[in-house]
Scaffold this motif. Structure first.
Motif, PDB file in Angstrom:
ATOM      1  N   LEU A  94      -1.637  11.206   8.913  1.00  0.00           N
ATOM      2  CA  LEU A  94      -0.490  12.092   8.721  1.00  0.00           C
ATOM      3  C   LEU A  94      -0.075  12.803  10.000  1.00  0.00           C
ATOM      4  O   LEU A  94       1.111  12.901  10.309  1.00  0.00           O
ATOM      5  CB  LEU A  94      -0.802  13.110   7.619  1.00  0.00           C
ATOM      6  CG  LEU A  94       0.338  14.065   7.243  1.00  0.00           C
ATOM      7  CD1 LEU A  94       1.573  13.282   6.810  1.00  0.00           C
ATOM      8  CD2 LEU A  94      -0.105  15.002   6.125  1.00  0.00           C
ATOM      9  N   GLU A  95      -1.030  13.309  10.756  1.00  0.00           N
ATOM     10  CA  GLU A  95      -0.675  14.074  11.952  1.00  0.00           C
ATOM     11  C   GLU A  95       0.045  13.205  12.977  1.00  0.00           C
ATOM     12  O   GLU A  95       1.016  13.637  13.599  1.00  0.00           O
ATOM     13  CB  GLU A  95      -1.927  14.690  12.573  1.00  0.00           C
ATOM     14  CG  GLU A  95      -1.627  15.585  13.767  1.00  0.00           C
ATOM     15  CD  GLU A  95      -2.865  16.289  14.292  1.00  0.00           C
ATOM     16  OE1 GLU A  95      -2.757  17.005  15.298  1.00  0.00           O
ATOM     17  OE2 GLU A  95      -3.944  16.119  13.689  1.00  0.00           O
ATOM     18  N   ARG A 115      -5.395   8.026  -0.375  1.00  0.00           N
ATOM     19  CA  ARG A 115      -5.504   9.449  -0.059  1.00  0.00           C
ATOM     20  C   ARG A 115      -6.165   9.655   1.313  1.00  0.00           C
ATOM     21  O   ARG A 115      -5.694  10.461   2.121  1.00  0.00           O
ATOM     22  CB  ARG A 115      -6.307  10.154  -1.161  1.00  0.00           C
ATOM     23  CG  ARG A 115      -6.458  11.653  -0.974  1.00  0.00           C
ATOM     24  CD  ARG A 115      -5.136  12.382  -1.123  1.00  0.00           C
ATOM     25  NE  ARG A 115      -4.569  12.187  -2.442  1.00  0.00           N
ATOM     26  CZ  ARG A 115      -4.780  12.994  -3.475  1.00  0.00           C
ATOM     27  NH1 ARG A 115      -5.564  14.038  -3.337  1.00  0.00           N
ATOM     28  NH2 ARG A 115      -4.193  12.751  -4.629  1.00  0.00           N
ATOM     29  N   GLU A 116      -7.252   8.945   1.570  1.00  0.00           N
ATOM     30  CA  GLU A 116      -7.944   9.114   2.850  1.00  0.00           C
ATOM     31  C   GLU A 116      -7.087   8.613   4.011  1.00  0.00           C
ATOM     32  O   GLU A 116      -7.059   9.218   5.089  1.00  0.00           O
ATOM     33  CB  GLU A 116      -9.283   8.387   2.826  1.00  0.00           C
ATOM     34  CG  GLU A 116     -10.303   9.033   1.907  1.00  0.00           C
ATOM     35  CD  GLU A 116     -11.676   8.429   2.068  1.00  0.00           C
ATOM     36  OE1 GLU A 116     -11.902   7.722   3.071  1.00  0.00           O
ATOM     37  OE2 GLU A 116     -12.527   8.664   1.202  1.00  0.00           O
ATOM     38  N   PHE A 117      -6.374   7.498   3.808  1.00  0.00           N
ATOM     39  CA  PHE A 117      -5.528   6.959   4.873  1.00  0.00           C
ATOM     40  C   PHE A 117      -4.379   7.910   5.176  1.00  0.00           C
ATOM     41  O   PHE A 117      -3.979   8.064   6.336  1.00  0.00           O
ATOM     42  CB  PHE A 117      -5.001   5.585   4.463  1.00  0.00           C
ATOM     43  CG  PHE A 117      -4.320   4.839   5.583  1.00  0.00           C
ATOM     44  CD1 PHE A 117      -5.036   4.427   6.691  1.00  0.00           C
ATOM     45  CD2 PHE A 117      -2.965   4.557   5.525  1.00  0.00           C
ATOM     46  CE1 PHE A 117      -4.414   3.731   7.728  1.00  0.00           C
ATOM     47  CE2 PHE A 117      -2.334   3.866   6.544  1.00  0.00           C
ATOM     48  CZ  PHE A 117      -3.059   3.455   7.653  1.00  0.00           C
ATOM     49  N   LEU A 118      -3.841   8.557   4.133  1.00  0.00           N
ATOM     50  CA  LEU A 118      -2.786   9.542   4.336  1.00  0.00           C
ATOM     51  C   LEU A 118      -3.292  10.682   5.215  1.00  0.00           C
ATOM     52  O   LEU A 118      -2.642  11.082   6.193  1.00  0.00           O
ATOM     53  CB  LEU A 118      -2.310  10.080   2.985  1.00  0.00           C
ATOM     54  CG  LEU A 118      -1.340  11.261   3.025  1.00  0.00           C
ATOM     55  CD1 LEU A 118      -0.016  10.840   3.647  1.00  0.00           C
ATOM     56  CD2 LEU A 118      -1.119  11.817   1.618  1.00  0.00           C
ATOM     57  N   LEU A 119      -4.460  11.222   4.882  1.00  0.00           N
ATOM     58  CA  LEU A 119      -5.017  12.330   5.663  1.00  0.00           C
ATOM     59  C   LEU A 119      -5.340  11.890   7.093  1.00  0.00           C
ATOM     60  O   LEU A 119      -5.175  12.658   8.045  1.00  0.00           O
ATOM     61  CB  LEU A 119      -6.272  12.869   4.980  1.00  0.00           C
ATOM     62  CG  LEU A 119      -6.064  13.499   3.599  1.00  0.00           C
ATOM     63  CD1 LEU A 119      -7.408  13.856   2.969  1.00  0.00           C
ATOM     64  CD2 LEU A 119      -5.186  14.725   3.695  1.00  0.00           C
ATOM     65  N   VAL A 156       4.212   8.429   7.128  1.00  0.00           N
ATOM     66  CA  VAL A 156       3.271   7.832   6.189  1.00  0.00           C
ATOM     67  C   VAL A 156       3.393   8.473   4.806  1.00  0.00           C
ATOM     68  O   VAL A 156       3.007   7.865   3.798  1.00  0.00           O
ATOM     69  CB  VAL A 156       1.824   7.945   6.723  1.00  0.00           C
ATOM     70  CG1 VAL A 156       1.307   9.375   6.590  1.00  0.00           C
ATOM     71  CG2 VAL A 156       0.891   6.981   5.986  1.00  0.00           C
ATOM     72  N   LEU A 157       3.947   9.682   4.735  1.00  0.00           N
ATOM     73  CA  LEU A 157       4.179  10.319   3.432  1.00  0.00           C
ATOM     74  C   LEU A 157       5.092   9.476   2.562  1.00  0.00           C
ATOM     75  O   LEU A 157       4.870   9.338   1.356  1.00  0.00           O
ATOM     76  CB  LEU A 157       4.766  11.718   3.615  1.00  0.00           C
ATOM     77  CG  LEU A 157       3.785  12.870   3.803  1.00  0.00           C
ATOM     78  CD1 LEU A 157       4.529  14.146   4.142  1.00  0.00           C
ATOM     79  CD2 LEU A 157       2.934  13.057   2.556  1.00  0.00           C
ATOM     80  N   ASP A 158       6.143   8.928   3.167  1.00  0.00           N
ATOM     81  CA  ASP A 158       7.068   8.084   2.401  1.00  0.00           C
ATOM     82  C   ASP A 158       6.371   6.813   1.931  1.00  0.00           C
ATOM     83  O   ASP A 158       6.551   6.380   0.789  1.00  0.00           O
ATOM     84  CB  ASP A 158       8.293   7.726   3.251  1.00  0.00           C
ATOM     85  CG  ASP A 158       9.144   8.942   3.589  1.00  0.00           C
ATOM     86  OD1 ASP A 158       9.130   9.903   2.796  1.00  0.00           O
ATOM     87  OD2 ASP A 158       9.803   8.929   4.645  1.00  0.00           O
ATOM     88  N   ASP A 159       5.580   6.207   2.816  1.00  0.00           N
ATOM     89  CA  ASP A 159       4.850   4.997   2.433  1.00  0.00           C
ATOM     90  C   ASP A 159       3.849   5.314   1.321  1.00  0.00           C
ATOM     91  O   ASP A 159       3.677   4.532   0.386  1.00  0.00           O
ATOM     92  CB  ASP A 159       4.109   4.411   3.636  1.00  0.00           C
ATOM     93  CG  ASP A 159       5.040   3.726   4.622  1.00  0.00           C
ATOM     94  OD1 ASP A 159       6.208   3.476   4.247  1.00  0.00           O
ATOM     95  OD2 ASP A 159       4.607   3.460   5.752  1.00  0.00           O
ATOM     96  N   HIS A 160       3.176   6.456   1.435  1.00  0.00           N
ATOM     97  CA  HIS A 160       2.190   6.826   0.425  1.00  0.00           C
ATOM     98  C   HIS A 160       2.854   7.035  -0.925  1.00  0.00           C
ATOM     99  O   HIS A 160       2.337   6.600  -1.956  1.00  0.00           O
ATOM    100  CB  HIS A 160       1.451   8.095   0.848  1.00  0.00           C
ATOM    101  CG  HIS A 160       0.312   8.444  -0.046  1.00  0.00           C
ATOM    102  ND1 HIS A 160       0.486   9.090  -1.254  1.00  0.00           N
ATOM    103  CD2 HIS A 160      -1.026   8.237   0.069  1.00  0.00           C
ATOM    104  CE1 HIS A 160      -0.678   9.261  -1.829  1.00  0.00           C
ATOM    105  NE2 HIS A 160      -1.618   8.762  -1.058  1.00  0.00           N
TER     106      HIS A 160
END
Length: 402
Positions: free
Chosen positions: A156-157, A149-153, A162-166
């Motif tokens: 992301l910008e 979750r933290e790595f996504l945030l 990274v949404l697909d990887d997450h």
């Protein structure tokens, strides 16, 4: 939601409706990685919200620690609505919740739902996990979800992909969480020490059924968590870095799924690497830097946040049978812990770093320790965390010895 409820003059439903909707939309964003549809039906004081995505993986309530930083989404939906459920189909799912009761004429026709029947059910591959460290896995689930979750945030910008990887990584993590047995975590310290020991915390043979489409997601999980762990190590995330044994367990798990799904492969049992000297350019300064932090006349051992020994006083060295502190400095504290407690220690310290669980901290407990000659002796000890700087801590264990 505010606009819809203002037209029905049900503004008092706004807060729970917004909260439940945001949780379900967030789940769809971070776990499905597909287009998302939102449908709202509101009449008077009755409301139904449907969130549709293209993933067939059903949502599951997480039963994580009370202090966990994530994993509460469906619990929030449960508390914010009167009822909720999921309708699955071969190409996706709809998660819905309701507050109040819609008029019969507006109630959805559930006969049109498309359950996943045998014809559309996806094929799976069977993976055999030998000597699976179940307790470490449970702690890793919370830690991994927090890092993801933290790595996504964090990324992301700069990298929307990274949404697909997450979503792929979350899918693999969920498959493990749903199928692997979960050891119970007692709150009572004595019960905790008595029950969470080998062999009860290891699954000698665990069968995992992995959907064929999810097999590549395990390589993504390993890669994303490797990058997230590096970011945490560099202080770029709020979550703690990953302990070596946890990291190696993740690599083993993902490699076993990939290898066994690719064709006939003999399962490799998990083998923990413990008591490893951690490479660090600080090793030479460990003793002098930390010696002033502990009373030399008392039997004390201190570790840093990696659980590497950074100080050991003469009384405890004599008790444990070591000639001088250089025989312990730089080694993981696992060198003093009997093998049957290794999983419990790694899991416990991971829980503490991830969500603050501290069942055994700041209290006197009786535990066995391993001496230099390999023998065990019971001791009383108390472990206290002490802050050095805003970001650095040490853990100081004071012993009662004869």
């Amino acid at each position: 939601m505010r606009e819809v409820l203002s037209t029905t003059r049900a503004d008092d439903l706004l807060e729970p409706a917004q909260l439940a909707t945001s949780e379900l939309v967030t789940n769809a964003v971070v776990h499905a990685g597909t287009e998302i549809g939102i449908r709202i039906l509101a009449v008077g004081r009755a409301l139904r919200v449907e969130i549709t995505d293209g993933s067939t993986r059903l949502p599951v309530k997480r039963m994580w620690s009370a202090t966990a930083g994530t994993g509460r989404g469906l619990h929030v939906v449960d508390q914010s609505s009167e009822r909720w459920d999921v309708e699955a189909g071969p190409r996706g799912k709809t998660v819905w919740f309701e507050i109040g009761h819609l008029p019969r004429a507006l109630q959805p026709n559930r006969s049109g739902a498309s359950p996943v029947d045998a014809e559309h059910r996806e094929s799976t591959v069977q993976v055999i996990l030998l000597d699976m460290p179940l307790l470490m896995h449970r702690a890793w689930q919370e830690h991994a979800a927090t890092l993801l979750r933290e790595f996504l945030l964090y990324t992301l910008e700069a990298d929307p992909a990274v949404l697909d990887d997450h979503a792929a990584a979350s899918d693999a993590l969920s498959i493990l969480d749903e199928q692997l047995p979960r050891p119970t975590l007692p709150v009572d310290p004595e019960e905790l020490m008595a029950n969470l020991v080998e062999p009860t915390v290891t699954g000698r043979q665990v069968i995992l059924d992995v959907p064929t489409s999810s097999v590549p997601h395990f390589a993504v999980l390993d890669d994303v968590l490797s990058r997230a762990g590096a970011a945490a190590q560099d202080g770029l995330l709020l979550g703690p870095p990953t302990q070596p044994e946890i990291r190696e367990m993740r690599q083993w798990l993902c490699a076993e799924v990939t290898a066994q799904a690719a064709g006939p492969a003999t399962p490799r049992p998990w083998r923990a690497r413990t008591d490893a000297r951690q490479p660090s350019d600080k090793d030479a300064a460990l003793g002098p830097t930390h010696r002033d932090l502990v009373p030399l006349e008392e039997p004390v051992i201190a570790t840093d946040q990696r659980y590497v020994i950074v100080a050991a006083t003469p009384p405890i060295l004599r008790f444990l049978g070591y000639r001088d502190e250089t025989e312990l400095l730089g080694r993981r504290i696992l060198v003093l812990i009997p093998q049957r407690y290794h999983q419990a220690h790694i899991a416990g310290t991971t829980f503490h770093a991830t969500n603050g669980r501290d069942v055994l901290l700041d209290r006197w407990i009786t535990v066995p320790v391993v001496r230099a000659d390999g023998s065990e002796v019971p001791v009383e000890l108390r472990v206290e965390p002490r802050r050095l700087t805003e970001d650095d801590w040490i853990f100081v264990a004071t012993f009662r010895v004869g």
